[in-house]
Design a protein around this motif. Structure first.
Motif, PDB file in Angstrom:
ATOM      1  N   ASN A   1       0.861  -1.177   0.000  1.00 10.72           N
ATOM      2  CA  ASN A   1       0.000   0.000   0.000  1.00 10.72           C
ATOM      3  C   ASN A   1       0.901   1.231   0.000  1.00 10.72           C
ATOM      4  O   ASN A   1       1.429   1.620   1.046  1.00 10.72           O
ATOM      5  CB  ASN A   1      -0.912  -0.039   1.223  1.00 10.72           C
ATOM      6  N   LEU A   2       1.094   1.836  -1.181  1.00 13.13           N
ATOM      7  CA  LEU A   2       2.053   2.937  -1.297  1.00 13.13           C
ATOM      8  C   LEU A   2       1.706   4.102  -0.376  1.00 13.13           C
ATOM      9  O   LEU A   2       2.577   4.690   0.254  1.00 13.13           O
ATOM     10  CB  LEU A   2       2.143   3.424  -2.741  1.00 13.13           C
ATOM     11  N   LEU A   3       0.424   4.466  -0.320  1.00 13.62           N
ATOM     12  CA  LEU A   3       0.024   5.571   0.556  1.00 13.62           C
ATOM     13  C   LEU A   3       0.328   5.235   2.008  1.00 13.62           C
ATOM     14  O   LEU A   3       0.784   6.094   2.772  1.00 13.62           O
ATOM     15  CB  LEU A   3      -1.465   5.874   0.372  1.00 13.62           C
TER      16      LEU A   3
ATOM     17  N   SER B   1       3.666   2.690 -10.462  1.00 10.91           N
ATOM     18  CA  SER B   1       4.313   2.245  -9.229  1.00 10.91           C
ATOM     19  C   SER B   1       5.455   1.272  -9.530  1.00 10.91           C
ATOM     20  O   SER B   1       6.491   1.302  -8.865  1.00 10.91           O
ATOM     21  CB  SER B   1       3.290   1.586  -8.300  1.00 10.91           C
TER      22      SER B   1
ATOM     23  N   THR C   1       0.902   7.167  -7.073  1.00 12.36           N
ATOM     24  CA  THR C   1      -0.368   6.646  -6.568  1.00 12.36           C
ATOM     25  C   THR C   1      -1.554   7.517  -6.949  1.00 12.36           C
ATOM     26  O   THR C   1      -2.606   7.017  -7.340  1.00 12.36           O
ATOM     27  CB  THR C   1      -0.308   6.534  -5.029  1.00 12.36           C
ATOM     28  N   VAL C   2      -1.403   8.839  -6.841  1.00  6.92           N
ATOM     29  CA  VAL C   2      -2.584   9.709  -7.001  1.00  6.92           C
ATOM     30  C   VAL C   2      -2.512  10.664  -8.192  1.00  6.92           C
ATOM     31  O   VAL C   2      -3.542  11.208  -8.592  1.00  6.92           O
ATOM     32  CB  VAL C   2      -2.824  10.542  -5.713  1.00  6.92           C
TER      33      VAL C   2
ATOM     34  N   ALA D   1      -7.069   5.496  -6.887  1.00  7.87           N
ATOM     35  CA  ALA D   1      -5.631   5.240  -6.831  1.00  7.87           C
ATOM     36  C   ALA D   1      -5.338   3.824  -6.356  1.00  7.87           C
ATOM     37  O   ALA D   1      -5.876   3.355  -5.365  1.00  7.87           O
ATOM     38  CB  ALA D   1      -4.980   6.245  -5.876  1.00  7.87           C
ATOM     39  N   GLY D   2      -4.456   3.140  -7.076  1.00  7.86           N
ATOM     40  CA  GLY D   2      -3.995   1.829  -6.665  1.00  7.86           C
ATOM     41  C   GLY D   2      -4.977   0.697  -6.890  1.00  7.86           C
ATOM     42  O   GLY D   2      -4.739  -0.431  -6.475  1.00  7.86           O
TER      43      GLY D   2
END
Length: 451
Positions: A145-147, A306, A335-336, A380-381
Motif C-alpha cells: 500500500n504505497l500511501l 508504481s 499513486t494519485v 488510486a492503486g
C-alpha cells in the motif's frame, strides 16, 4: 559471447530500452502469441524485480530525505506538491476534452447493445484517504500500500528527525554549560531530575544518530541492488512489448485507430505544456529528458507507474533534485497523480458521446472536469483503475456504460501512453517545485544580505 555481453553493458540504458521497444514491436507482429508466450516469463521477472524494490526504496529514501530537511520546508513543499497534482489533473482533462472535441473520435461508429464489461467497484475518495493510515504496518508493506508506506515513512522519519535535533541541541547546551563553568571557575550543580532528563535526551540522540546511519546504509544498499536490476530492464521491456502487441494485433489497432491517435495527440499536447512549465521555471529541458526518458520508456512498456517508481526515483537523483522532495512527491505521484489517465477519461467521454449520438454541452464538460479530477485520485492503486475511472464518470454524466466494453479492447495500447505521461508529470512537478524552492531560498538570502 563475453565481448557481446560487455558491449551490452557499455551501451547507454536508454539506447538498450529503445532497441528493446522496436524489437518487441516487430516480434509481437511477426511472432504472434506463440513467441509472446515463450518470452512472457522475462517480462514477469522484470515486473517482480521492480515491485521487489518499491518498499525498501520508498521507505528508506523518504526517511533519509526527511532527515535532510527542516520541518517547515517539508510542509511548504508538501503543499506545493498537492496543488500541482490537483491543478495538472484538472488541466489534463481540459486538454483531453479540447482535443477530442476538435477531432471527434468515434463519429460514425455504432453502439453494440450486447457488449458488456465487468467494472471493478470504485472505492471512492474517502476510502482512499482512510487507506493512507494503515491499520497494520506489516500488511501495508506486504500489499504494498504505497500511501500507507509513505505515511509510515513520514511519521517515523519525522520522529527520528526530532530525536536527532534534540540530541544535537543537548550537545550544544552541554558545551555551552561547560564553557560557562570554566569561565566562572565553578561547577554549576543541576537538580538530579534535570540531569536524568538531559541524560535521556543524550542517549536518545545518540541512538537516533546510529539508527539514521543504519537507514542511510540500507538506502545505499538498495540503490546498489537497483543498479543491477537496471541491467535487466531492456530484456524485460522486450518481452512485455512483444506480449502486448501480439495480444492486441493490427485488427484492434485499426478498428479503433482514431481513438488511439486522438489520445496520443492529446498526450503530446499535455507534454508540451509540461515543457512550457519547466521552461518558465528555468528547468533545463535537455538535462530533464536525458534522465527522464528511461523511466518514461519503461512506464510505456510496463503500464505501471508504481512499478516504474525505482527508475523514476533514480532519474530524480541523477537530476540533482532534493531527496527530501522527490522521496515524498514521486511515491505519492505514482499513486494519485494521473494526468495521462485524466486525459483518457476526457477523450473516452467524447468518444462514448459520439458513438451513442449524445452531444456534450458545456455543463457536461465542466462536470467531467470536476468528477474526473476527483475520480483520478479516488481510484488510486485499484486494479483496472483506468476502466474504473471511465465507468464512474460515464455513470455520473449519463453516458452509456456499454461503450466501456469497446474501450477495453484497446486498454493496453491506451494505458502505455497514459502511464508514460503519468510518470513524466510526476518528475516534472518535482523538478518545478525544486526550482521554486531554490528561488525562495535565493530570495531569502538576498533579503538578509540587504538587511
Amino acid at each position: 559471447m563475453t565481448s557481446l555481453f560487455r558491449a551490452y553493458l557499455d551501451a547507454s540504458l536508454i539506447l538498450r530500452v529503445t532497441i528493446a521497444l522496436v524489437l518487441g514491436l516487430a516480434a509481437g507482429l511477426l511472432g504472434g502469441e506463440t513467441l509472446a508466450a515463450w518470452v512472457a516469463p522475462l517480462g514477469d521477472l522484470l515486473l517482480r524485480l521492480l515491485k521487489f524494490l518499491i518498499v525498501p526504496i520508498v521507505l528508506f529514501t523518504l526517511i533519509v530525505g526527511i532527515n535532510q530537511a527542516e520541518l517547515g520546508r517539508l510542509g511548504r513543499m508538501g503543499g506545493k506538491v498537492f496543488v500541482y497534482y490537483v491543478v495538472t489533473s484538472a488541466l489534463a482533462i481540459v486538454v483531453g476534452l479540447a482535443v477530442a472535441s476538435l477531432l471527434s473520435p468515434g463519429s460514425g461508429m455504432t453502439l453494440d447493445d450486447s457488449a458488456s464489461v465487468a467494472v471493478p467497484e470504485n472505492p471512492g475518495i474517502v476510502s482512499v484517504l482512510l487507506s493512507i493510515v494503515p491499520s497494520n504496518i506489516v500488511a501495508a508493506l506486504a500489499e504494498p500500500n504505497l500511501l500507507g508506506i509513505i505515511f509510515t515513512a513520514f511519521v517515523f522519519g519525522i520522529a527520528l528527525l526530532k530525536l536527532r535535533q534534540r540530541g544535537a541541541a543537548f550537545k550544544d547546551a552541554a558545551l555551552e554549560d561547560a564553557a560557562q563553568a570554566d569561565g566562572d571557575g565553578r561547577s554549576d550543580e543541576k537538580p538530579r531530575a534535570d540531569e536524568q532528563a538531559r541524560s535521556d535526551e543524550k542517549n536518545q540522540g545518540e541512538l537516533a544518530e546510529k539508527l539514521y546511519g543504519v537507514i542511510e546504509g540500507l538506502n545505499a544498499m538498495t540503490m546498489k541492488v537497483m543498479a543491477g536490476v537496471l541491467q535487466f530492464v531492456p530484456i524485460g521491456v522486450f518481452a512485455i512489448v512483444t506480449g502486448t502487441v501480439a495480444k492486441q494485433g493490427l485488427g484492434t489497432i485499426l478498428s479503433l485507430g482514431s481513438m488511439v491517435l486522438v489520445l496520443y495527440l492529446a498526450l503530446a499536447v499535455h507534454l508540451l505544456l509540461y515543457c512550457v512549465l519547466m521552461k518558465s521555471f528555468g528547468v533545463p529541458l535537455g538535462a530533464f529528458f536525458r534522465e527522464a526518458r528511461t523511466p518514461m520508456a519503461t512506464a510505456f512498456a510496463t503500464q505501471s507507474s508504481s512499478g516504474t517508481l525505482p527508475l523514476t526515483l533514480d532519474a530524480a537523483q541523477r537530476l540533482g533534485l532534493p531527496r527530501s522532495l522527490y522521496a515524498f512527491s514521486l511515491p505519492l505521484g505514482a499513486t494519485v497523480n494521473m494526468d495521462g489517465a485524466a486525459i483518457r477519461i476526457a477523450i473516452s467521454a467524447v468518444f462514448a458521446a459520439n458513438v451513442a449520438g449524445i452531444p456534450l454541452d458545456l455543463t457536461d464538460m465542466l462536470e467531467i472536469v470536476l468528477i474526473g479530477t476527483l475520480t483520478s485520485i479516488g481510484t488510486a492503486g485499484v486494479p483496472g483503475a483506468g476502466i474504473v475511472m471511465i465507468a464512474t464518470v460515464f455513470a455520473q454524466v449519463g453516458l452509456p456504460i456499454e461503450t466501456v466494453a469497446l474501450l477495453t479492447s484497446i486498454d493496453a495500447l491506451v494505458g502505455m501512453g497514459c502511464t508514460a505521461l503519468n510518470v513524466t508529470g510526476d518528475l516534472t512537478g518535482s523538478a518545478i517545485i525544486a526550482r521554486s524552492e531554490a528561488r525562495s531560498s535565493d530570495a531569502a538570502v538576498a533579503q538578509e544580505s540587504a538587511a
